[in-house]
Enzyme design. Structure first.
Site, PDB file in Angstrom:
ATOM      1  N   TYR A 150      -9.163  11.363  -2.883  1.00  0.00           N
ATOM      2  CA  TYR A 150      -8.807  12.674  -3.416  1.00  0.00           C
ATOM      3  C   TYR A 150      -8.484  12.574  -4.899  1.00  0.00           C
ATOM      4  CZ  TYR A 150      -3.791  11.573  -3.474  1.00  0.00           C
ATOM      5  OH  TYR A 150      -2.570  11.013  -3.745  1.00  0.00           O
TER       6      TYR A 150
ATOM      7  N   LYS B 206      -7.620   5.875  -4.748  1.00  0.00           N
ATOM      8  CA  LYS B 206      -6.845   7.084  -4.418  1.00  0.00           C
ATOM      9  C   LYS B 206      -7.285   7.586  -3.041  1.00  0.00           C
ATOM     10  CE  LYS B 206      -5.033  11.114  -6.926  1.00  0.00           C
ATOM     11  NZ  LYS B 206      -3.610  10.856  -6.770  1.00  0.00           N
TER      12      LYS B 206
ATOM     13  N   GLU C 170       5.261   1.251  -8.430  1.00  0.00           N
ATOM     14  CA  GLU C 170       5.143   2.632  -8.931  1.00  0.00           C
ATOM     15  C   GLU C 170       6.039   3.504  -8.082  1.00  0.00           C
ATOM     16  OE1 GLU C 170       1.151   4.177  -8.351  1.00  0.00           O
ATOM     17  OE2 GLU C 170       0.897   3.004  -6.539  1.00  0.00           O
TER      18      GLU C 170
ATOM     19  N   LEU D  49      -1.725   2.726  -8.388  1.00  0.00           N
ATOM     20  CA  LEU D  49      -2.821   3.636  -8.728  1.00  0.00           C
ATOM     21  C   LEU D  49      -2.940   3.690 -10.252  1.00  0.00           C
ATOM     22  CD1 LEU D  49      -4.751   5.826  -7.404  1.00  0.00           C
ATOM     23  CD2 LEU D  49      -3.189   7.454  -8.438  1.00  0.00           C
TER      24      LEU D  49
END
Ligand code: PLP
Length: 286
Positions: free
Chosen positions: A34, A147, A179, A203
């Site tokens: 996505y 992702k 993250e 990411l």
């Protein structure tokens, strides 16, 4: 025109009324990828960066999505243009491996990937209202650079944050900060912007990339190297970045105050980011 617009393989409608076929592999395996970005003046921000990452995620998951760049951009623009006016919209899209009976291996070539999207009105978080954060062990698998739709550990982490009256969870593997649940995290220390390197543990955020570029443009040294929870707790500033909220200061972790010691540099970066967003979403920029 609809307030919330839904799109599935070329079909547009009110998001609340759209349906997806039960065979879509996104439903069983999260077998897809996505992207998401904010839209102003009907111009999706940083669309080229998002399309670059989208094609990279597709390549890494071996999803044979055949739409060319201009074609998917035109489809996404149709979704944006079908939305009622709003100062800011949020654009989300995902591509799954396709619709077929449930079975783990990839389907045959006769099955084409599906494109699903939605656009909704969006209110951006004010850049001067900081986040409260929690910390949590990062229990995700090692495909965090893709992702994918598999977001259960992030869902759990964000839920734990919300239960504690916080906005985000800082994830760490042992002492190493990776993250956040749905954002990247960087720190300012002694005038240097530090952030985790783009390996399989994080990411490669578009907002992170822009923040680093803006820092360099303004003469701020950037170090893309792992840093620890202790370093984050002692940082001059903690900066949380994502496409939906741009760059927000972290003010506490697990109830302990953090950052707040380099407000000028932080504001310089936030102002530069906001100026970039506004400049690049002027009408006619698409
Ligand atoms: N890290 C994770 C795990 C995310 O889910 C996201 C955004 O959804 C980000 C980082 C931020 O990426 P971007 O700046 O491209 O929105």
């Amino acid at each position: 025109m609809w307030k919330n617009v839904g799109y599935y393989n070329g079909e547009l409608g009110a998001l609340e009324e759209m349906k997806v076929p039960m065979g879509d592999r996104a439903l069983y395996f999260g077998d897809g990828i996505y992207e998401a970005t904010c839209v102003a003046n009907r111009v999706p921000f940083a669309i080229e960066d998002h399309l670059d990452r989208m094609y990279n995620s597709l390549r890494l998951l071996e999803i044979p999505f055949r739409m060319e760049r201009a074609e998917i951009q035109a489809e996404l623009q149709k979704v944006i243009d079908a939305a009622e006016d709003s100062p800011i919209h949020f654009l989300y899209w995902q591509i799954s491996r396709g619709v077929c009976p449930r079975n783990h291996p990839f389907p045959g070539q006769e099955v084409s990937p599906t494109l699903m999207a939605y656009v909704k009105p969006h209110v951006m978080k004010p850049l001067d209202v900081p986040y409260k954060l929690i910390s949590m062990e990062d229990i995700r698998f090692k495909l965090c650079n893709i992702k994918t739709l598999n977001l259960i550990p992030s869902v759990l982490a964000n839920q734990r944050a919300v239960e504690r009256g916080c906005q985000e969870a800082v994830l760490h593997r042992g002492s190493r900060v990776t993250e956040c649940a749905h954002s990247n995290v960087s720190i300012l220390k002694d005038g240097v912007l530090r952030t985790a390197p783009t390996d399989e543990l994080i990411l490669p955020g578009i907002t992170r990339k822009h923040l680093l570029a803006l820092a360099r443009e303004h003469g701020i040294l950037v170090r893309e190297e792992p840093f620890s929870m202790t370093e984050l707790m002692n940082a001059d500033e903690v900066i949380v970045t994502s496409s939906s909220a741009l760059c927000i200061r972290g003010a506490s972790v697990d109830g302990i105050p953090v950052g707040g010691k380099d407000p000028e540099r932080l504001k310089l970066l936030q102002d530069a980011y906001w100026a970039k967003f506004q400049r690049e979403t002027q009408p006619g920029q698409a």
